[in-house]
Write an enzyme that holds these catalytic residues in place. Structure first.
Site, mmCIF file in Angstrom:
data_model
loop_
_atom_site.group_PDB
_atom_site.id
_atom_site.type_symbol
_atom_site.label_atom_id
_atom_site.label_comp_id
_atom_site.label_asym_id
_atom_site.label_seq_id
_atom_site.Cartn_x
_atom_site.Cartn_y
_atom_site.Cartn_z
ATOM 1 N N GLU A 79 0.827 -1.205 0.000
ATOM 2 C CA GLU A 79 0.000 0.000 0.000
ATOM 3 C C GLU A 79 0.862 1.256 0.000
ATOM 4 O OE1 GLU A 79 -2.092 -3.442 1.862
ATOM 5 O OE2 GLU A 79 -0.127 -2.494 2.116
ATOM 6 N N ARG A 220 10.519 -24.396 -7.508
ATOM 7 C CA ARG A 220 11.479 -24.406 -6.401
ATOM 8 C C ARG A 220 11.689 -22.996 -5.849
ATOM 9 N NH1 ARG A 220 16.223 -28.283 -9.020
ATOM 10 N NH2 ARG A 220 15.068 -30.270 -8.891
#
Length: 592
Positions: A79, A220
């Site tokens: 934000e 991964r």
């Protein structure tokens, strides 16, 4: 892995066919929520143990003016980045976030950024899964006069559920970990069209295409750890690296009951990333000492089973595990109920062989009606291969029923409310997460010349001090890299890796001064942030324990065998601050 994590977007009005303006606005809301979920995924793997957060700011004229996503734990909230990108155009705009902001640092940074920027409406994809954070930001935003709409609560429809699901999926590891005592686990394997993962001889390179293998490297890179069994180590000698060029490298875990493992293996090379070997108590003591001499951590269990192992790594703070094991261990993990999703790469090849291994061993099923059905199955062609994925378990309920303190007391009268004598903290998502040296609170500390330098976190400062004063250009280069590291985790990784690979660059007095270095940094942090000081003082009378199960110096250790120096330093600071407060009060009384 994209490293640019705050952008100013050009006008991107979303055109939707709708019957009226309200439907048009509704579809736009869902589009931007999906966009927030999409960009939040850019840093998957780096943010752990935090969720993936994304924020999109849109003006009343339907113009995207700012976007941001959490890059890693200890960095600016999504934000804040979106507000910085949008600037003054935030006034009267709507903020779209895929998950309710979670204040893990005691300073309400995300909420404050939206309020102070002049945002008038927020659309939230889902509430925060953690109970001590759930609903806090929503209440805070509404108390400041913002209109807050939550998918599935204030907005409901089939399309809303689809958008909400996108928000769930992007944080599935976090949701699973919050709802259970095991990390989110994915079983991945590659097999031929006739269901074989290797030839009868055991040869398996390569079943899938290079494009499929690149996808595995991506999987991964999004995981906290990769698990293999002893057979895989003996047969394939894997490296289990992500190979994507980014900073995140998952831990390698080997499960071996007998510890019948080779002395020479790529997994014993710790130059890039560490390895943990999990075994049965008492197995090959000599070989355990050999592994320890190479820096490999060995963890023993009385009875080795996947459920206990996953609960252990849950306690170590892992969110997501990728299983790349053979059929025997895969069957055991599935039977233990710890596998949540499957990724099966199917190559258009036929190898045959009566004794050729299959991806999943014996599950004890004798009828097809007993077969496990995948949920939400997806099909994707990757080069010549087909990737089939789906869930073995449904997404957990985000709102589990948790007894109140009164109900708990009624069930067990020995559990008295509000009588906690020990406060544990570990990851920055904890209730007292701001106590962590990884929390995103910049500090200013004097350098060797007495000039004040800003460090992004206590951990940045601590790691850099390992190399300060060493008359070697490489040491100064390492300090500079640590100072500019985007997150505390990256700073820690750089410092530890250099210390391990180039011990000659570490200052000779480091072991004797490191406690004092940490103490000075902590004192600065808790002195310049009033809300952190108040949080620390509020714990008066309680023992503070840094609950890392594997750090036996700064943490408390799994069974309390650790030295808990971080907790000790915080309690020392608390005592000093309380003493100063008491002295100030006495002086005030004397003056009166």
């Amino acid at each position: 892995m994209a490293l640019s994590f705050a952008v100013v977007a050009s006008s991107s009005s979303i055109m939707c066919k709708a019957i009226n303006a309200n439907n048009h606005s509704h579809l736009q809301d869902l589009s931007y929520i999906k966009r927030a979920a999409l960009i939040s995924d850019k840093s998957a793997g780096f943010t752990s143990p935090h969720p993936n957060f994304g924020c999109v700011i849109v003006t009343p004229s339907v113009e995207v003016v700012g976007e941001g996503y959490l890059y890693a734990q200890g960095t600016k909230p999504a934000e804040v980045l979106a507000v910085e990108a949008a600037g003054e155009r935030c006034r009267g705009a709507t903020a779209y976030v895929n998950m309710e902001p979670g204040d893990c640092h005691g300073d309400d940074t995300a909420v404050s950024a939206l309020v102070q920027a002049g945002i008038t409406r927020a659309v939230i994809g889902m509430r925060h899964p953690l109970q001590h954070l759930r609903g806090n930001a929503i209440r805070a935003l509404r108390s400041q006069g913002l209109q807050v709409d939550v998918l599935g609560e204030d907005m409901q429809s089939k399309l809303v559920e689809e958008a909400r699901k996108a928000c769930l999926l992007v944080n599935l590891p976090f949701v699973h970990r919050a709802a259970s005592r095991v990390p989110f686990s994915v079983l991945k394997y590659a097999m031929t069209l006739d269901g074989k993962i290797a030839a009868s001889s055991g040869h398996a390179a390569w079943i899938s295409s290079k494009l499929s293998r690149n996808r595995v490297f991506e999987l991964r890179g999004r995981s906290d750890a990769i698990i293999v069994g002893g057979n895989t180590v003996r047969r394939d000698n894997p490296r289990l690296t992500a190979r994507h060029g980014g900073g995140h490298m998952p831990i390698r875990i080997v499960l071996s009951q007998s510890l019948d493992l080779p002395e020479e293996a790529n997994l014993w090379d710790l130059s890039d990333v560490s390895t943990v070997v999990v075994t049965q108590r008492g197995a090959r003591r000599g070989f355990q000492r050999y592994l320890a001499s190479k820096g490999v951590e060995v963890v023993e269990f009385d009875i080795l089973n996947p459920r206990d192992v996953m609960e252990y790594f849950h306690d170590r703070g892992y969110l997501s595990i990728l299983w790349e094991c053979g059929g025997t261990l895969a069957a055991s993990a599935i039977s233990s109920g710890v596998i949540h999703k499957v990724f099966a790469f199917v190559a258009p090849k036929i190898i045959g062989g009566k004794n050729a291994p299959s991806p999943v061993g014996e599950l004890g099923m004798v009828e097809m009606s007993q077969a496990l059905d995948l949920i939400d199955v997806c099909f994707e062609q990757i080069g010549p291969d087909m990737l089939i994925s789906g869930f073995l378990q449904p997404i957990p309920d985000l709102t589990p029923t948790i007894p109140s303190e009164d109900e708990t007391f009624a069930i067990d009268p020995t559990v008295a409310p509000f009588e906690t004598s020990i406060i544990f903290f570990y990851k920055t998502w904890d209730l007292y997460g701001a106590f962590s040296n990884f929390s995103p609170h910049p500090i200013q500390m004097p350098d060797e010349d007495g000039n004040y330098v800003t460090w992004f976190s206590v951990e940045h400062y601590y790691q850099a001090n390992k190399f300060i004063g060493v008359s070697n250009p490489l040491a100064q280069d390492c300090i500079d890299k640590i100072k500019s590291a985007k997150s505390p985790e990256e700073a820690a990784r750089m410092g530890r890796l250099t210390q391990r690979r180039q011990p000659h660059l570490v200052r000779s007095d480091w072991e004797s001064v490191k406690i004092d270095v940490m103490y000075r940094a902590l004192k600065c942090k808790f002195s310049i942030y009033p809300h952190l000081n108040s949080m620390l003082l509020s714990t008066a009378g309680s023992v503070l324990v840094e609950a890392s199960p594997h750090d036996l110096f700064w943490g408390g250790g799994r069974d309390g065998e650790g030295l808990n120096y971080l907790g000790r330093l915080l309690m020392k600071l608390r005592s000093e601050f309380l003493g100063e407060s008491s002295a100030a009060s006495e002086n005030t009384c004397i003056a009166l």
